[in-house]
Design a protein around this motif. Structure first.
Motif, short mmCIF file in Angstrom:
data_model
loop_
_atom_site.label_atom_id
_atom_site.label_comp_id
_atom_site.label_asym_id
_atom_site.label_seq_id
_atom_site.Cartn_x
_atom_site.Cartn_y
_atom_site.Cartn_z
N GLY A 207 0.83 -1.21 0.00
CA GLY A 207 0.00 0.00 0.00
C GLY A 207 0.86 1.25 0.00
N TRP A 208 0.28 2.37 -0.43
CA TRP A 208 1.07 3.59 -0.58
C TRP A 208 0.32 4.79 -0.02
CZ3 TRP A 208 -1.01 7.37 -3.85
CH2 TRP A 208 -2.09 6.95 -4.62
N ARG A 209 1.06 5.91 0.11
CA ARG A 209 0.50 7.13 0.71
C ARG A 209 1.31 8.34 0.25
NH1 ARG A 209 4.17 8.49 4.69
NH2 ARG A 209 5.55 6.78 5.33
N ASP A 210 0.84 9.51 0.63
CA ASP A 210 1.56 10.78 0.50
C ASP A 210 2.10 11.05 -0.91
OD1 ASP A 210 1.09 11.02 3.17
OD2 ASP A 210 3.08 10.35 3.79
N PRO A 211 1.25 11.09 -1.93
CA PRO A 211 1.75 11.53 -3.23
C PRO A 211 2.08 13.02 -3.20
CG PRO A 211 -0.63 11.31 -3.31
CD PRO A 211 -0.20 10.79 -1.96
N SER A 212 3.12 13.41 -3.90
CA SER A 212 3.57 14.80 -3.89
C SER A 212 4.04 15.20 -5.28
CB SER A 212 4.71 14.99 -2.87
OG SER A 212 5.24 16.29 -2.95
N VAL A 213 3.62 16.40 -5.70
CA VAL A 213 4.06 16.97 -6.98
C VAL A 213 4.57 18.38 -6.69
CG1 VAL A 213 3.43 17.58 -9.33
CG2 VAL A 213 2.35 15.62 -8.22
N VAL A 214 5.83 18.64 -7.00
CA VAL A 214 6.46 19.91 -6.62
C VAL A 214 7.25 20.47 -7.80
CG1 VAL A 214 8.05 21.04 -5.03
CG2 VAL A 214 6.63 19.16 -4.22
N TRP A 215 7.05 21.77 -8.06
CA TRP A 215 7.91 22.49 -9.01
C TRP A 215 9.16 22.93 -8.28
CZ3 TRP A 215 7.44 22.34 -13.99
CH2 TRP A 215 6.19 22.22 -14.60
N MET A 216 10.31 22.70 -8.88
CA MET A 216 11.57 23.08 -8.23
C MET A 216 12.47 23.79 -9.24
SD MET A 216 12.33 19.64 -6.00
CE MET A 216 13.53 20.49 -4.99
N GLY A 217 13.19 24.79 -8.74
CA GLY A 217 14.18 25.47 -9.59
C GLY A 217 13.64 26.75 -10.16
N GLY A 218 13.93 26.97 -11.44
CA GLY A 218 13.53 28.20 -12.10
C GLY A 218 14.73 29.10 -12.33
N ASP A 219 14.70 29.85 -13.42
CA ASP A 219 15.82 30.72 -13.74
C ASP A 219 16.00 31.84 -12.73
OD1 ASP A 219 16.36 29.21 -15.90
OD2 ASP A 219 15.41 30.53 -17.37
N GLN A 220 14.91 32.25 -12.10
CA GLN A 220 15.02 33.34 -11.14
C GLN A 220 15.19 32.85 -9.71
OE1 GLN A 220 12.35 33.33 -13.48
NE2 GLN A 220 13.74 34.43 -14.83
N GLY A 221 15.38 31.55 -9.54
CA GLY A 221 15.62 31.00 -8.21
C GLY A 221 14.38 30.97 -7.34
N GLU A 222 13.21 30.74 -7.92
CA GLU A 222 11.99 30.68 -7.13
C GLU A 222 12.02 29.48 -6.20
OE1 GLU A 222 10.86 32.86 -10.88
OE2 GLU A 222 12.12 31.18 -10.32
N ALA A 223 11.34 29.62 -5.08
CA ALA A 223 11.24 28.51 -4.15
C ALA A 223 10.34 27.43 -4.74
CB ALA A 223 10.68 29.00 -2.82
N SER A 250 13.94 27.23 -16.98
CA SER A 250 14.16 25.81 -16.68
C SER A 250 13.55 25.46 -15.33
CB SER A 250 15.66 25.51 -16.67
OG SER A 250 16.23 25.76 -17.94
N TRP A 251 12.68 24.45 -15.35
CA TRP A 251 12.03 23.98 -14.12
C TRP A 251 12.07 22.45 -14.08
CZ3 TRP A 251 9.84 26.82 -10.14
CH2 TRP A 251 9.78 28.20 -10.34
N ARG A 267 10.28 10.48 -9.35
CA ARG A 267 10.49 10.68 -10.79
C ARG A 267 10.54 12.18 -11.05
NH1 ARG A 267 8.76 7.87 -15.48
NH2 ARG A 267 9.80 8.83 -17.26
N GLU A 268 11.49 12.60 -11.87
CA GLU A 268 11.63 14.02 -12.18
C GLU A 268 11.53 14.25 -13.69
OE1 GLU A 268 14.34 15.70 -8.48
OE2 GLU A 268 15.29 15.37 -10.42
N PHE A 269 10.88 15.36 -14.03
CA PHE A 269 10.71 15.75 -15.42
C PHE A 269 11.27 17.16 -15.60
CE2 PHE A 269 7.37 12.75 -14.40
CZ PHE A 269 7.42 11.86 -15.47
N GLN A 270 12.11 17.33 -16.61
CA GLN A 270 12.73 18.62 -16.89
C GLN A 270 11.93 19.36 -17.96
OE1 GLN A 270 15.81 19.74 -15.45
NE2 GLN A 270 15.29 21.71 -16.36
N TYR A 271 11.61 20.62 -17.66
CA TYR A 271 10.85 21.43 -18.62
C TYR A 271 11.55 22.77 -18.84
CZ TYR A 271 6.91 18.23 -18.16
OH TYR A 271 6.11 17.12 -18.18
N GLU A 272 11.54 23.19 -20.09
CA GLU A 272 11.97 24.54 -20.46
C GLU A 272 10.69 25.29 -20.81
OE1 GLU A 272 14.85 27.37 -20.59
OE2 GLU A 272 15.21 25.23 -20.22
N ILE A 273 10.16 26.01 -19.83
CA ILE A 273 8.85 26.65 -20.00
C ILE A 273 9.01 27.93 -20.82
CG2 ILE A 273 6.92 27.70 -18.79
CD1 ILE A 273 7.45 25.81 -16.49
#
Length: 421
Positions: A207-223, A250-251, A267-273
Motif C-alpha cells: 500500500g502507498w501514501r503521500d503523493p507529492s508533486v512539486v515544481w523546483m528550480g527556475g531561472d530566477q531562483g523561485e522557491a 528551466s524547471w 520521478r523528475e521531469f525537466q521542462y523549459e517553460i
C-alpha cells in the motif's frame, strides 16, 4: 553375533565376513585373537553405529591342517534409531523483500544425511536453493516482493532414511520494495499560459501514501511550489494533478510517493517553460492637457509582466504627423506645437513578448501669447479692410471724373449739330 566353533585338532584361522545390502564391499573381522588355539570359543561382534539396513554375514574357519569350512550367508536387519543432529550456524534473520539471504545449518548423522527439505511459509514465489556438503547445509533464498506478514518462518528438515529431524527459524521480513509509478498522462512541453494534467497509477506490495508533486528550480531562483493532487477512484489506485507552469525558464517537476513501509518512488521531469504571456504596458502622466513649452513626464514604471520587462520604446506623433522615438522607462517631453500629441508605448519582456499602449495629450498655447496674437490679427484685418475701402474710394473718384468728362463732350457735339441746322 555369538559364534561357537569346535574342531578335533584346533582352529588356526577364523574370519567373520559381512556386507550391507546394496553394497559390494565385504568387511572382514579376524576372530583368531579372541580364542587362540582352543578347540572351541564364543565370540561377540559389535557392529558400528554407521551400519543400518539389511546385513549379510558368514563365517570362514580353518584348522591347523588347513581344513576350511564356510558357513552359508545369513541376513539380519540392523535398525538405526538415532535421528540426525541439526543446528543453525550462520545467517541473518532480518531479511528484505526482493533481496537474497543466505543461511547455514549443520546436519550430521551416524549413517549419513540422505535427504533434506526446506519450506518458507507464505512465500510460494520465493526462489530457494540448497546444497549439502557434510556437515553443512547451505540455503539461499531470493525473496519475492510480496509482504503477507512481517514474520515468515523457515522450516528445515533432514533425514538419514530412517529418522528425521527439523527446526523452524522465524524471520523478520522488512519491506524494501519501493512503489512503482505508471504515468498515464505527462505533458511533453509547456508554455507559461497553459494548464496541464498529470495522471499516475501507483503499484505497491503493502500500500502507498503521500503523493507529492512539486515544481523546483527556475531561472530566477523561485522557491519550490507544491501542486495539489487528487486521489483517483477506486481509492488508492493513483492520483492526478493540475499543473500550472510557475514561471518561464528551466524547471523540474518532482513527483514522489511513499509506501506504508516508508520506501519512496521519485520521478523528475525537466521542462523549459516558454514565456508566451504578453506584458501589460501602462502610461502614467500628470495630465493629458498641456501648455506649449511645458515639460511633460511620461512614466512606464507601473507596467507589469510575469517575469521582467527589458525594453521600453516611446513613439511621439506630433500634430503635423512627424514621429519621434525615445527609449527608457520614463521620458520628458517638451511640446512646442499646439495640437494633439499621440503617445505610443511598446514594452518587451525577456521572453520577447511585446505589447502596446497609447494615450493622447492636447497642447494649447500659453495664455499671454494667445491675447497678443488676437490683437495682431485685429490690426492686420483692419489694415486689410482699410486698404480695400481706400481702393474702392479711388475707383469711385476715377469713375466720377470720367463720367463728368464724358458729359461735357456730349453737350459740345449737340451745340455743333444745332449750328449746322
Amino acid at each position: 553375533v555369538i559364534t561357537s566353533i569346535d574342531d578335533n585338532i584346533g582352529i588356526s584361522l577364523s574370519v567373520f565376513e559381512f556386507t550391507q545390502e546394496g553394497n559390494a564391499s565385504v568387511h572382514l573381522v579376524d576372530l583368531s585373537a579372541s580364542y587362540g588355539h582352543r578347540d572351541n570359543f564364543t565370540a561377540e561382534i559389535s557392529l558400528s553405529e554407521n551400519l543400518s539396513g539389511i546385513l549379510h554375514y558368514r563365517l570362514r574357519v580353518e584348522d591347523t591342517w588347513g581344513n576350511e569350512v564356510i558357513t552359508p550367508w545369513e541376513s539380519i536387519m540392523v535398525c538405526d534409531n538415532d535421528p540426525p543432529l541439526l543446528s543453525f550456524q550462520e545467517g541473518d534473520v532480518d531479511v528484505s523483500t526482493g533481496e537474497v539471504s543466505r543461511f547455514v545449518f549443520r546436519a550430521e548423522d551416524n549413517i549419513g544425511i540422505v535427504s533434506h527439505s526446506i519450506e518458507l511459509s507464505e512465500h510460494p514465489d520465493a526462489v530457494i536453493q540448497s546444497h549439502y556438503s557434510y556437515p553443512f547445509l547451505v540455503i539461499t533464498i531470493s525473496m519475492d516482493e510480496s509482504f503477507p506478514s512481517p514474520h515468515p518462518s523457515l522450516s528445515v528438515n533432514v533425514s538419514d532414511g530412517n529418522n528425521s529431524n527439523g527446526m523452524e527459524l522465524v524471520l523478520n521480513l522488512h519491506d524494501a520494495t519501493p512503489p512503482t509509478m505508471e504515468f498515464l498522462k505527462v505533458p511533453e512541453e509547456m508554455v507559461l499560459s497553459g494548464t496541464y494534467e498529470l495522471s499516475v497509477i501507483v503499484h505497491d506490495n503493502v500500500g502507498w501514501r503521500d503523493p507529492s508533486v512539486v515544481w523546483m528550480g527556475g531561472d530566477q531562483g523561485e522557491a519550490a511550489a507544491k501542486v495539489s493532487v487528487n486521489m483517483t477512484e477506486p481509492e488508492g489506485t493513483g492520483f492526478t494533478a493540475a499543473l500550472f507552469p510557475p514561471g518561464p525558464g528551466s524547471w523540474v517537476l518532482n513527483v514522489s510517493v511513499f509506501d506504508l513501509s516508508g520506501n519512496a518512488a521519485i520521478r523528475e521531469f525537466q521542462y523549459e517553460i516558454v514565456d508566451d504571456v504578453k506584458p501589460e504596458p501602462r502610461i502614467k502622466t500628470a495630465t493629458t492637457e498641456a501648455v506649449s513649452g511645458e515639460s511633460i513626464t511620461l512614466d512606464a514604471s507601473s507596467s507589469e509582466d510575469d517575469s521582467s520587462i527589458v525594453g521600453y520604446t516611446w513613439t511621439v506623433t506630433l500634430p503635423d504627423g512627424t514621429e519621434q522615438t525615445f527609449t527608457g522607462e520614463s521620458i520628458d517631453l517638451v511640446p512646442t506645437e499646439e495640437g494633439d500629441y499621440t503617445i505610443t508605448l511598446e514594452v518587451e519582456d525577456e521572453g520577447g513578448n511585446t505589447a502596446v499602449a497609447s494615450t493622447t495629450i492636447t497642447v494649447t498655447p500659453v495664455p499671454g501669447d494667445e491675447d497678443e496674437g488676437s490683437g495682431t490679427d485685429v490690426l492686420l484685418w483692419g489694415a486689410i479692410i482699410g486698404s480695400v475701402l481706400l481702393f474702392l474710394v479711388v475707383i469711385l473718384v476715377i469713375f466720377l471724373i470720367v463720367r463728368k468728362r464724358s458729359g461735357g463732350e456730349a453737350e459740345e457735339e449737340e451745340e455743333e449739330v444745332l449750328s449746322w441746322d
